[in-house]
Write a protein that holds these residues in place. Structure first.
Motif, PDB file in Angstrom:
ATOM      1  N   PRO A  80      41.008   3.890   8.279  1.00 29.02           N
ATOM      2  CA  PRO A  80      41.942   4.680   7.468  1.00 29.02           C
ATOM      3  C   PRO A  80      43.069   3.829   6.916  1.00 29.02           C
ATOM      4  N   ALA A  81      43.625   4.261   5.800  1.00 24.47           N
ATOM      5  CA  ALA A  81      44.724   3.535   5.160  1.00 24.47           C
ATOM      6  C   ALA A  81      45.786   4.520   4.686  1.00 24.47           C
ATOM      7  N   ASP A  82      47.035   4.239   5.035  1.00 18.69           N
ATOM      8  CA  ASP A  82      48.152   5.033   4.543  1.00 18.69           C
ATOM      9  C   ASP A  82      48.580   4.511   3.175  1.00 18.69           C
ATOM     10  N   LEU A  83      49.130   5.385   2.369  1.00 18.13           N
ATOM     11  CA  LEU A  83      49.602   4.974   1.053  1.00 18.13           C
ATOM     12  C   LEU A  83      50.662   3.887   1.177  1.00 18.13           C
ATOM     13  N   GLY A  84      50.457   2.804   0.462  1.00 12.05           N
ATOM     14  CA  GLY A  84      51.442   1.738   0.405  1.00 12.05           C
ATOM     15  C   GLY A  84      51.549   0.871   1.633  1.00 12.05           C
ATOM     16  N   VAL A  85      50.691   1.085   2.632  1.00 11.23           N
ATOM     17  CA  VAL A  85      50.746   0.287   3.850  1.00 11.23           C
ATOM     18  C   VAL A  85      49.603  -0.728   3.816  1.00 11.23           C
ATOM     19  N   ALA A  86      49.957  -2.008   3.714  1.00  2.73           N
ATOM     20  CA  ALA A  86      48.946  -3.052   3.546  1.00  2.73           C
ATOM     21  C   ALA A  86      48.240  -3.362   4.858  1.00  2.73           C
ATOM     22  N   LEU A  87      46.956  -3.649   4.764  1.00  2.90           N
ATOM     23  CA  LEU A  87      46.141  -4.067   5.894  1.00  2.90           C
ATOM     24  C   LEU A  87      45.686  -5.498   5.629  1.00  2.90           C
ATOM     25  N   PHE A  88      45.803  -6.363   6.619  1.00  4.18           N
ATOM     26  CA  PHE A  88      45.540  -7.785   6.430  1.00  4.18           C
ATOM     27  C   PHE A  88      44.436  -8.263   7.365  1.00  4.18           C
ATOM     28  N   SER A 114      42.908  -1.587  -3.825  1.00  4.22           N
ATOM     29  CA  SER A 114      42.959  -2.954  -4.335  1.00  4.22           C
ATOM     30  C   SER A 114      42.866  -3.954  -3.188  1.00  4.22           C
ATOM     31  N   VAL A 115      42.280  -5.120  -3.491  1.00  8.41           N
ATOM     32  CA  VAL A 115      42.151  -6.202  -2.526  1.00  8.41           C
ATOM     33  C   VAL A 115      42.766  -7.453  -3.149  1.00  8.41           C
ATOM     34  N   ASP A 116      43.701  -8.062  -2.440  1.00  9.55           N
ATOM     35  CA  ASP A 116      44.312  -9.313  -2.863  1.00  9.55           C
ATOM     36  C   ASP A 116      43.843 -10.438  -1.953  1.00  9.55           C
ATOM     37  N   VAL A 117      43.930 -11.678  -2.455  1.00 14.08           N
ATOM     38  CA  VAL A 117      43.470 -12.831  -1.695  1.00 14.08           C
ATOM     39  C   VAL A 117      44.475 -13.969  -1.836  1.00 14.08           C
ATOM     40  N   ARG A 118      44.582 -14.782  -0.812  1.00 10.94           N
ATOM     41  CA  ARG A 118      45.350 -16.027  -0.901  1.00 10.94           C
ATOM     42  C   ARG A 118      44.816 -16.993   0.151  1.00 10.94           C
ATOM     43  N   GLU A 119      45.107 -18.283  -0.046  1.00  9.50           N
ATOM     44  CA  GLU A 119      44.732 -19.285   0.944  1.00  9.50           C
ATOM     45  C   GLU A 119      45.897 -20.251   1.129  1.00  9.50           C
ATOM     46  N   GLY A 120      46.061 -20.706   2.350  1.00  5.56           N
ATOM     47  CA  GLY A 120      47.101 -21.669   2.658  1.00  5.56           C
ATOM     48  C   GLY A 120      48.512 -21.192   2.409  1.00  5.56           C
ATOM     49  N   GLY A 121      48.765 -19.889   2.551  1.00  5.29           N
ATOM     50  CA  GLY A 121      50.110 -19.372   2.372  1.00  5.29           C
ATOM     51  C   GLY A 121      50.579 -19.302   0.940  1.00  5.29           C
ATOM     52  N   ASN A 146      34.116 -18.730  -4.908  1.00  2.00           N
ATOM     53  CA  ASN A 146      35.014 -19.861  -5.173  1.00  2.00           C
ATOM     54  C   ASN A 146      35.743 -20.332  -3.918  1.00  2.00           C
ATOM     55  N   TYR A 147      35.689 -19.501  -2.868  1.00  2.00           N
ATOM     56  CA  TYR A 147      36.384 -19.844  -1.625  1.00  2.00           C
ATOM     57  C   TYR A 147      35.404 -20.273  -0.534  1.00  2.00           C
ATOM     58  N   GLY A 148      34.174 -20.611  -0.897  1.00  2.00           N
ATOM     59  CA  GLY A 148      33.166 -20.968   0.092  1.00  2.00           C
ATOM     60  C   GLY A 148      33.632 -22.074   1.029  1.00  2.00           C
ATOM     61  N   GLY A 149      33.560 -21.820   2.333  1.00  2.00           N
ATOM     62  CA  GLY A 149      33.972 -22.781   3.341  1.00  2.00           C
ATOM     63  C   GLY A 149      35.464 -22.819   3.611  1.00  2.00           C
ATOM     64  N   GLU A 150      36.237 -22.005   2.873  1.00  2.00           N
ATOM     65  CA  GLU A 150      37.693 -22.014   3.013  1.00  2.00           C
ATOM     66  C   GLU A 150      38.170 -20.842   3.865  1.00  2.00           C
ATOM     67  N   ALA A 151      39.313 -21.065   4.543  1.00  2.00           N
ATOM     68  CA  ALA A 151      39.979 -19.996   5.280  1.00  2.00           C
ATOM     69  C   ALA A 151      40.889 -19.250   4.321  1.00  2.00           C
ATOM     70  N   ILE A 152      40.730 -17.940   4.262  1.00  2.00           N
ATOM     71  CA  ILE A 152      41.536 -17.131   3.350  1.00  2.00           C
ATOM     72  C   ILE A 152      42.135 -15.945   4.082  1.00  2.00           C
ATOM     73  N   GLU A 153      43.118 -15.323   3.446  1.00  2.00           N
ATOM     74  CA  GLU A 153      43.662 -14.048   3.886  1.00  2.00           C
ATOM     75  C   GLU A 153      43.285 -12.991   2.855  1.00  2.00           C
ATOM     76  N   LEU A 154      43.013 -11.796   3.328  1.00  2.00           N
ATOM     77  CA  LEU A 154      42.718 -10.656   2.458  1.00  2.00           C
ATOM     78  C   LEU A 154      43.724  -9.550   2.751  1.00  2.00           C
ATOM     79  N   ARG A 155      44.173  -8.894   1.687  1.00  2.00           N
ATOM     80  CA  ARG A 155      45.107  -7.785   1.834  1.00  2.00           C
ATOM     81  C   ARG A 155      44.508  -6.542   1.188  1.00  2.00           C
TER      82      ARG A 155
END
Length: 493
Positions: A80-88, A114-121, A146-155
């Motif tokens: 479940p997801a609350d409105l405006g509360v991000a899950l990481f 929506s899903v956001d992505v970043r790597e290395g901060g 494009n991120y194959g083999g890389e550590a990423i964060e997903l939001r």
């Protein structure tokens, strides 16, 4: 009695009592089944909830069967997801990686997922999004190659569609669900086999190989047929409970069709899911659906369609849809397909019966016999209402075998889908039944209330990687050993 052959060499009878762990959705955890390029076992990745009060995320079991949320007859393990509360969450992306999920809302209100992505901060960038109106599940598949083999964060974020939410960022009631988020990679050669379990309700062992099962006979020719396989009992819920847990009735507690499979039991689906398998089920009757306990361990569960107990075609179509989603992915899958067609009231769809009889030169025996060769009731039991006007046992047996033929036809259709998606070479296929049916033996007519061999003796066919072709195993085996045998084959035991 143990299932002992070269494809599961050395297996002794096993039970799962007290093995514990592995299958239940964990509060605050979003299971992303990572298919790693080097063939290592996929992992479960912890998800944190970001809210003003720091509260943890509870699984959605209150809406379904231990984490399954139903929408339009398609239940999915959902967080479940609350409105405006991000899950990481964090993960290492496999080669050719992609994020596969689906979303839905509670109450039909349009919401943006929506899903956001970043790597290395680094700064967040939008990976992709979808709008769901809560009618069924809205699919969302996003490219991570494009991120194959890389550590990423997903939001993961759910927001109101069309206007900003004045309470954005504050914990609110649950209004959105992320369904079975999975990170998939490219197919690798050394992964474990897929597993397909097909259970045909009410199918006697001697119903196959009698001219009404060409598809299953062909499957047996390219695999192994167990000539003396026996179910644990004579009714649907307890027998399937034993098949899926490897436990006797007194151990799993579902001792009749008015009982449920308790959450304390650990199922084959839970064990395989915990080991990185994607899991799905499609059943034809409500008493095998979520709410009875059979949803445990499944990421997707196709709920019974209307009249699927008379015609399992929609059940096969739902299973085929799951196959399409899994094709080409590295993570192996476990699929349970259940068909109810051989059960009373006997008789497949009229058009199939007509074509099948014409194709095979079959002439139905007369409905009436003088004298009667079966009991004639003034008022038949409700489940035998279809026998009105019938006094010839051979005619009823003919209807039963046509029902088996239709189940065989549906299995053939499913196997064609498996081949079409290029999955047949990597898939271990098991076909069996929960129990048989009495056709007048021991004065039991068109039911399965006894514990004689006509009820407990069931078909068992195993085909796929490592299974010797064309072998018939004569020694007695029990379906209680099926789950541990499959786990041994998938290197879990």
């Amino acid at each position: 009695m143990g299932i002992v052959r070269s494809w599961a060499a050395g297996l002794a009878p096993l039970a799962l009592a007290g093995c514990g762990g592995g299958g239940e959705p964990v509060a605050g955890a979003l299971h992303l089944d990572l298919a790693l390029a080097d063939g290592r076992s996929p992992t479960a990745v912890t998800l944190e909830t970001m809210g003003a009060d720091g509260a943890g995320l509870e699984p959605s079991g209150s809406e379904g069967d231990w984490g399954l949320v139903p929408r339009d007859r398609d239940a999915r393990r959902a967080w479940p997801a609350d409105l405006g509360v991000a899950l990481f969450t964090e993960c290492v992306v496999p080669r050719g990686g992609r994020l596969v999920t689906a979303c839905t809302t509670k109450g039909g209100k349009p919401l943006r997922f929506s899903v956001d992505v970043r790597e290395g901060g680094a700064s967040w960038s939008l990976l992709g999004e979808a709008v769901s109106k809560g009618v069924g599940w809205t699919p969302l598949e996003l490219d991570l190659s494009n991120y194959g083999g890389e550590a990423i964060e997903l939001r993961f974020l759910v927001t109101a569609e069309g206007k900003p939410d004045p309470r954005d960022g504050k914990p609110r009631r649950v209004v959105g669900f992320w369904g079975s988020p999975t990170v998939r990679g490219e197919l690798v050669a050394d992964r474990r086999p897929n597993v397909v379990l097909i259970t045909l309700d009410t199918t006697r062992a001697d119903a196959l190989g009698a001219g009404y099962s060409p598809n299953l006979d062909a499957l047996a020719e390219r695999g192994a047929r167990y000539a003396n396989a026996f179910a644990t009992t004579n009714s649907t819920i307890p027998s399937h409970a034993s098949i899926l847990t490897g436990l006797a009735l007194e151990e799993h507690g579902a001792v009749g069709n008015r009982y449920t499979l308790g959450q304390a039991n650990v199922t084959l689906a839970e064990r395989l899911r915990a080991a990185g398998y994607e899991t799905g089920a499609a059943v034809s009757v409500g008493h095998l659906a979520p709410g009875i306990g059979f949803g445990q361990g499944f990421d997707r569960f196709a709920l019974p369609r209307k009249d699927a107990f008379r015609n399992g075609a929609p059940t096969v179509a739902a299973a085929a849809e799951m196959l399409a989603g899994w094709s080409g992915a590295d993570a192996p899958f476990f699929l349970w397909l259940h068909l109810f067609d051989p059960h009373t009231p006997y008789g497949p769809p009229a058009e199939f019966a007509k074509k099948y009889a014409a194709k095979h030169g079959l002439k139905p025996p007369p409905r009436m016999a003088d004298p009667a060769t079966m009991p004639v009731w003034d008022e038949p039991p409700q489940q035998l209402d279809f026998l009105q006007g019938m006094t010839n046992r051979e005619h009823v047996e003919f209807l039963y075998h046509l029902s088996v033929a239709y189940a065989d036809f549906l299995v053939g259709r499913f196997l064609d889908e498996l081949e079409r998606h290029g999955l047949d070479d990597d898939t271990l296929i098991v076909v069996t039944s929960d129990h048989g049916e009495a056709m007048g033996e021991h004065d039991a007519w068109f039911e399965h209330v006894s514990l004689y061999s006509e009820v407990l003796h069931v078909p068992l066919i195993v085909a796929g990687p490592g299974v010797p072709a064309g072998e018939t195993i004569e020694e007695p085996v029990s379906l209680i050993d099926l789950a541990p045998t499959l786990m041994r084959r998938c290197a879990l035991l």
